[in-house]
Design a protein around this motif. Sequence first.
Motif: not given
Length: 98
Positions: A74-78, A27-29, A58-62
């Motif tokens: 994952d998701g440094l650019h975000r 789940p995202p948070r 994925d829309l969310f970073a990991h």
Amino acid sequence: MIFKSVGEGRPYPDHGLVSAKDWSDVPPRQVRLDELVTTKRTLDLDVLLAEDSTFYGDLFAHVVEYQGVLYLEDGLHRAVRAALQQRPVLHARVLTLR
């Protein structure tokens, strides 16, 4: 400082989650950028500036929480985009490893 620290590599054990589908059960948070340790030192500017960089995947970073530390896997650019927009938090899927 944007992040808690800039790291190189993953100091935690392999968790077996590889694809966005694997991560979809986590789940995202919200997480604060200043609590994250990156696992990459470099960012491809093309990815950061691409309008569709989050379209495929994925829309969310990991994020992996290991020994009380939050590692941005994952998701440094975000995260950098959030910082450039002066947002102190990022929505991420946080996997806790024990």
